[in-house]
Design a protein around this motif. Structure first.
Motif, PDB file in Angstrom:
ATOM      1  N   LEU A 139       1.077  -1.201   0.029  1.00 22.63           N
ATOM      2  CA  LEU A 139       0.146  -0.035   0.006  1.00 22.63           C
ATOM      3  C   LEU A 139       0.785   1.323   0.118  1.00 22.63           C
ATOM      4  CD1 LEU A 139      -2.961   1.161   0.327  1.00 22.63           C
ATOM      5  CD2 LEU A 139      -2.679   1.160   2.711  1.00 22.63           C
ATOM      6  N   HIS A 140       0.718   2.085  -0.910  1.00 25.19           N
ATOM      7  CA  HIS A 140       1.600   3.492  -1.111  1.00 25.19           C
ATOM      8  C   HIS A 140       0.665   4.369  -0.649  1.00 25.19           C
ATOM      9  CE1 HIS A 140       4.798   2.317  -4.231  1.00 25.19           C
ATOM     10  NE2 HIS A 140       3.816   0.966  -4.158  1.00 25.19           N
ATOM     11  N   GLY A 141       1.198   5.342   0.205  1.00 29.00           N
ATOM     12  CA  GLY A 141       0.514   6.542   0.820  1.00 29.00           C
ATOM     13  C   GLY A 141       0.653   7.654   0.052  1.00 29.00           C
ATOM     14  N   ARG A 144      -5.434   3.849   1.149  1.00 29.68           N
ATOM     15  CA  ARG A 144      -6.356   3.168   2.086  1.00 29.68           C
ATOM     16  C   ARG A 144      -6.722   1.759   1.354  1.00 29.68           C
ATOM     17  NH1 ARG A 144     -10.017   4.896   5.752  1.00 29.68           N
ATOM     18  NH2 ARG A 144      -9.734   6.901   4.970  1.00 29.68           N
ATOM     19  N   LEU A 145      -6.903   0.460   2.119  1.00 28.07           N
ATOM     20  CA  LEU A 145      -6.956  -0.698   1.872  1.00 28.07           C
ATOM     21  C   LEU A 145      -7.936  -1.539   2.730  1.00 28.07           C
ATOM     22  CD1 LEU A 145      -6.226  -3.034  -0.338  1.00 28.07           C
ATOM     23  CD2 LEU A 145      -4.347  -3.622   1.499  1.00 28.07           C
ATOM     24  N   THR A 146      -8.871  -1.959   2.130  1.00 27.29           N
ATOM     25  CA  THR A 146      -9.857  -2.683   2.944  1.00 27.29           C
ATOM     26  C   THR A 146     -10.001  -3.964   2.400  1.00 27.29           C
ATOM     27  OG1 THR A 146     -11.230  -0.940   3.505  1.00 27.29           O
ATOM     28  CG2 THR A 146     -12.301  -2.931   3.742  1.00 27.29           C
ATOM     29  N   PHE A 147      -9.912  -5.093   3.033  1.00 27.37           N
ATOM     30  CA  PHE A 147     -10.133  -6.518   2.592  1.00 27.37           C
ATOM     31  C   PHE A 147     -10.588  -7.364   3.559  1.00 27.37           C
ATOM     32  CE2 PHE A 147      -5.930  -5.865   4.460  1.00 27.37           C
ATOM     33  CZ  PHE A 147      -5.719  -7.120   5.270  1.00 27.37           C
ATOM     34  N   ASP A 148     -11.174  -8.596   3.126  1.00 26.01           N
ATOM     35  CA  ASP A 148     -11.849  -9.516   3.976  1.00 26.01           C
ATOM     36  C   ASP A 148     -10.933 -10.645   4.342  1.00 26.01           C
ATOM     37  OD1 ASP A 148     -14.225  -8.030   3.344  1.00 26.01           O
ATOM     38  OD2 ASP A 148     -14.819  -9.248   1.903  1.00 26.01           O
ATOM     39  N   VAL A 149     -11.258 -10.840   5.614  1.00 28.06           N
ATOM     40  CA  VAL A 149     -10.262 -12.077   6.100  1.00 28.06           C
ATOM     41  C   VAL A 149     -11.103 -13.026   7.044  1.00 28.06           C
ATOM     42  CG1 VAL A 149      -8.335 -10.684   6.239  1.00 28.06           C
ATOM     43  CG2 VAL A 149      -9.548 -10.616   8.167  1.00 28.06           C
ATOM     44  N   VAL A 202      -2.529   4.594   5.327  1.00 30.71           N
ATOM     45  CA  VAL A 202      -1.203   5.271   5.650  1.00 30.71           C
ATOM     46  C   VAL A 202      -1.175   6.707   4.733  1.00 30.71           C
ATOM     47  CG1 VAL A 202      -0.158   3.767   3.315  1.00 30.71           C
ATOM     48  CG2 VAL A 202       1.286   4.874   5.252  1.00 30.71           C
ATOM     49  N   LEU A 203      -0.563   7.469   5.531  1.00 32.70           N
ATOM     50  CA  LEU A 203      -0.543   8.870   4.758  1.00 32.70           C
ATOM     51  C   LEU A 203       0.836   8.973   3.938  1.00 32.70           C
ATOM     52  CD1 LEU A 203      -1.878  11.044   7.666  1.00 32.70           C
ATOM     53  CD2 LEU A 203      -3.092  10.314   5.849  1.00 32.70           C
TER      54      LEU A 203
END
Length: 217
Positions: A139-141, A144-149, A202-203
């Protein structure tokens, strides 16, 4: 921008789990000798990149008939993996997946995964890697990343490309909020998902996210 580009690299056969997880219609680019491993895994590479010092004669013959070849001088200042990623960026993909069977050179491993933090990849929404059977997201700032686990999944965050700022994670046993994470420290290792949805932001900087299903170490 809706293509998936798969970059095959490394010096070992691809793991079955990684191959099974790849989308069926991705554009496959292989770095030098990894072309042979791509073919052996049932993939159909559209591109071959590198100084071509490790691809087999049979693999090169196949590439000459079926793929675009970018041959580079051995006295280059970029690795074959970096060159393959540069070709991938030209497709302006929505998703980039680097896949490798691995290898015994730790420096090559760090360089390959490190290449996923290059600024040229910042515009790609989804950046992933399979190293053997292990899966990672990059993930590059600001991002935002959302994933299912599955709850119980182990999630590790590593700043492999320099310090991260404004790092947050929710849906886990030990949430983080706007943390600073120095390069290659253990602060973000071995968290555990408590929810079916995990969100990471991540900002500044680049964070690499490793996930391990319950029951794996």
């Amino acid at each position: 921008m809706d293509e998936t580009v798969i970059v095959v690299t490394g010096a070992e056969p691809l793991h079955d789990d990684a191959v099974a997880a790849l989308p069926a219609h991705g554009i496959v680019i292989a770095a030098d000798g990894a072309f042979d491993y791509a073919l052996a895994a049932g993939l159909t590479p559209a591109g071959l990149v590198g100084d071509l010092d490790s691809i087999s004669a049979d693999g090169l013959a196949w590439a000459e008939q079926h793929a675009t070849i970018q041959r580079h001088d051995p006295d280059k200042d970029r690795t074959d993996t970096e060159l393959a990623l540069a070709m991938a960026v030209d497709f302006n993909p929505a998703r980039l997946i680097m896949v490798s069977g691995g290898g015994d050179r730790l420096d090559h491993t760090f360089a390959a995964i490190g290449a996923l933090g290059h600024s040229s990849l910042t515009s790609i929404p989804t950046v992933e890697a399979w190293w053997g059977s292990q899966h990672a997201r990059v993930l590059h700032g600001p991002g935002r990343l959302t994933f299912d686990v599955v709850p119980g999944t182990t999630i590790s965050l590593l700043a492999m490309h320099g310090r991260c700022k404004g790092l947050s994670i929710t849906g886990v046993r030990w949430p983080l909020e706007a943390e600073r994470l120095p390069a290659l420290v253990g602060r973000g290792l071995s968290n555990v998902a408590t929810d079916e949805h995990v969100e990471i932001t991540v900002l500044e900087g680049v964070v690499t996210i490793f996930t391990y299903a319950p029951g794996t170490s």
